[in-house]
Write a protein that holds these residues in place. Sequence first.
Motif, PDB file in Angstrom:
ATOM      1  N   ASP A  80     -11.335   3.834  -3.864  1.00 23.16           N
ATOM      2  CA  ASP A  80     -10.519   5.047  -3.762  1.00 23.16           C
ATOM      3  C   ASP A  80      -9.046   4.643  -3.667  1.00 23.16           C
ATOM      4  O   ASP A  80      -8.704   3.583  -3.165  1.00 23.16           O
ATOM      5  CB  ASP A  80     -10.942   5.886  -2.554  1.00 23.16           C
ATOM      6  N   VAL A  81      -8.193   5.496  -4.156  1.00 26.47           N
ATOM      7  CA  VAL A  81      -6.750   5.238  -4.155  1.00 26.47           C
ATOM      8  C   VAL A  81      -6.199   5.642  -2.796  1.00 26.47           C
ATOM      9  O   VAL A  81      -6.433   6.755  -2.324  1.00 26.47           O
ATOM     10  CB  VAL A  81      -6.070   6.034  -5.296  1.00 26.47           C
ATOM     11  N   ARG A  82      -5.470   4.696  -2.157  1.00 26.84           N
ATOM     12  CA  ARG A  82      -4.926   4.963  -0.824  1.00 26.84           C
ATOM     13  C   ARG A  82      -3.855   3.940  -0.483  1.00 26.84           C
ATOM     14  O   ARG A  82      -3.829   2.851  -1.043  1.00 26.84           O
ATOM     15  CB  ARG A  82      -6.038   4.906   0.209  1.00 26.84           C
ATOM     16  N   PRO A  83      -2.984   4.255   0.473  1.00 26.81           N
ATOM     17  CA  PRO A  83      -2.052   3.241   0.958  1.00 26.81           C
ATOM     18  C   PRO A  83      -2.832   2.183   1.736  1.00 26.81           C
ATOM     19  O   PRO A  83      -3.803   2.502   2.422  1.00 26.81           O
ATOM     20  CB  PRO A  83      -1.119   4.017   1.895  1.00 26.81           C
ATOM     21  N   VAL A  84      -2.438   0.934   1.610  1.00 31.48           N
ATOM     22  CA  VAL A  84      -3.085  -0.165   2.335  1.00 31.48           C
ATOM     23  C   VAL A  84      -2.018  -1.080   2.917  1.00 31.48           C
ATOM     24  O   VAL A  84      -0.851  -1.020   2.525  1.00 31.48           O
ATOM     25  CB  VAL A  84      -4.042  -0.985   1.430  1.00 31.48           C
ATOM     26  N   SER A  85      -2.431  -1.921   3.831  1.00 29.65           N
ATOM     27  CA  SER A  85      -1.573  -2.972   4.379  1.00 29.65           C
ATOM     28  C   SER A  85      -2.354  -4.276   4.345  1.00 29.65           C
ATOM     29  O   SER A  85      -3.570  -4.283   4.562  1.00 29.65           O
ATOM     30  CB  SER A  85      -1.147  -2.663   5.812  1.00 29.65           C
ATOM     31  N   MET A  86      -1.637  -5.351   4.084  1.00 35.14           N
ATOM     32  CA  MET A  86      -2.230  -6.682   4.052  1.00 35.14           C
ATOM     33  C   MET A  86      -1.617  -7.476   5.201  1.00 35.14           C
ATOM     34  O   MET A  86      -0.581  -7.101   5.745  1.00 35.14           O
ATOM     35  CB  MET A  86      -1.931  -7.375   2.720  1.00 35.14           C
ATOM     36  N   GLY A 101      -1.045   0.427  -8.616  1.00 35.39           N
ATOM     37  CA  GLY A 101      -1.396   1.839  -8.531  1.00 35.39           C
ATOM     38  C   GLY A 101      -2.565   2.212  -9.414  1.00 35.39           C
ATOM     39  O   GLY A 101      -3.072   1.391 -10.188  1.00 35.39           O
ATOM     40  N   PRO A 102      -3.000   3.467  -9.338  1.00 31.39           N
ATOM     41  CA  PRO A 102      -4.163   3.920 -10.112  1.00 31.39           C
ATOM     42  C   PRO A 102      -3.923   3.919 -11.620  1.00 31.39           C
ATOM     43  O   PRO A 102      -4.875   3.964 -12.395  1.00 31.39           O
ATOM     44  CB  PRO A 102      -4.405   5.336  -9.596  1.00 31.39           C
ATOM     45  N   ASP A 103      -2.671   3.854 -12.046  1.00 34.36           N
ATOM     46  CA  ASP A 103      -2.337   3.810 -13.475  1.00 34.36           C
ATOM     47  C   ASP A 103      -2.199   2.381 -13.977  1.00 34.36           C
ATOM     48  O   ASP A 103      -1.730   2.151 -15.079  1.00 34.36           O
ATOM     49  CB  ASP A 103      -1.048   4.588 -13.743  1.00 34.36           C
ATOM     50  N   VAL A 127      -2.548   2.798  -3.669  1.00 34.31           N
ATOM     51  CA  VAL A 127      -2.893   1.748  -4.632  1.00 34.31           C
ATOM     52  C   VAL A 127      -4.376   1.807  -4.969  1.00 34.31           C
ATOM     53  O   VAL A 127      -5.182   2.307  -4.206  1.00 34.31           O
ATOM     54  CB  VAL A 127      -2.539   0.333  -4.119  1.00 34.31           C
ATOM     55  N   ARG A 128      -4.702   1.272  -6.122  1.00 35.50           N
ATOM     56  CA  ARG A 128      -6.096   1.120  -6.556  1.00 35.50           C
ATOM     57  C   ARG A 128      -6.566  -0.304  -6.310  1.00 35.50           C
ATOM     58  O   ARG A 128      -7.736  -0.565  -6.121  1.00 35.50           O
ATOM     59  CB  ARG A 128      -6.192   1.469  -8.044  1.00 35.50           C
ATOM     60  N   ALA A 129      -5.592  -1.262  -6.320  1.00 39.78           N
ATOM     61  CA  ALA A 129      -5.943  -2.671  -6.158  1.00 39.78           C
ATOM     62  C   ALA A 129      -4.752  -3.442  -5.612  1.00 39.78           C
ATOM     63  O   ALA A 129      -3.605  -3.005  -5.708  1.00 39.78           O
ATOM     64  CB  ALA A 129      -6.380  -3.267  -7.493  1.00 39.78           C
ATOM     65  N   VAL A 130      -5.052  -4.609  -5.048  1.00 39.19           N
ATOM     66  CA  VAL A 130      -4.022  -5.539  -4.585  1.00 39.19           C
ATOM     67  C   VAL A 130      -4.380  -6.916  -5.133  1.00 39.19           C
ATOM     68  O   VAL A 130      -5.538  -7.331  -5.065  1.00 39.19           O
ATOM     69  CB  VAL A 130      -3.948  -5.586  -3.036  1.00 39.19           C
TER      70      VAL A 130
END
Length: 157
Positions: A80-86, A101-103, A127-130
């Motif tokens: 799912d698309v969401r803000p994340v922190s690493m 991002g999702p695009d 984001v969709r991925a990191v």
Amino acid sequence: MSRRRFGAFWLAASLAAFAGFHSQQVAATGLATETLTVNTASGQHKFEVEIARTEEEQARGLMHRRYLPPDRGMIFDYADVRPVSMWMENTFISLDILFVGPDSKIIRIAERAEPLSRRFIPSGGPVRAVIELNAGTASRIGAKVGDKVDISFIDRK
């Protein structure tokens, strides 16, 4: 070795060799790997990345590693698309972190994240991925916010 056993051995070896040509492999860590491409003004840059999909795989990330080959990395696949922190806790190598991002466009790049730091590194948006790559890679390939990433599980638009 009997003909039957030899035939079974040959079939198994052939299937294993064929599987080696499939786009998704398995790393020594047990994670699936795939080739992704970061498209920058300087060209297309390919990386073989381990795919972290589960919460456990994502929590572990590249922790405890002391070396990462220059053409390797890890991608965190968020369904799912969401803000994340690493963060870099228990991560011994400095990394560049690309938030996608999702695009499939890079929305933020955190360069040269400090090893072993517990400081949170926010995505700055959904984001969709990191993607985690060796420190200095983003600069070396000329990656910028807005560049596109080609990876099978992100729908490119």
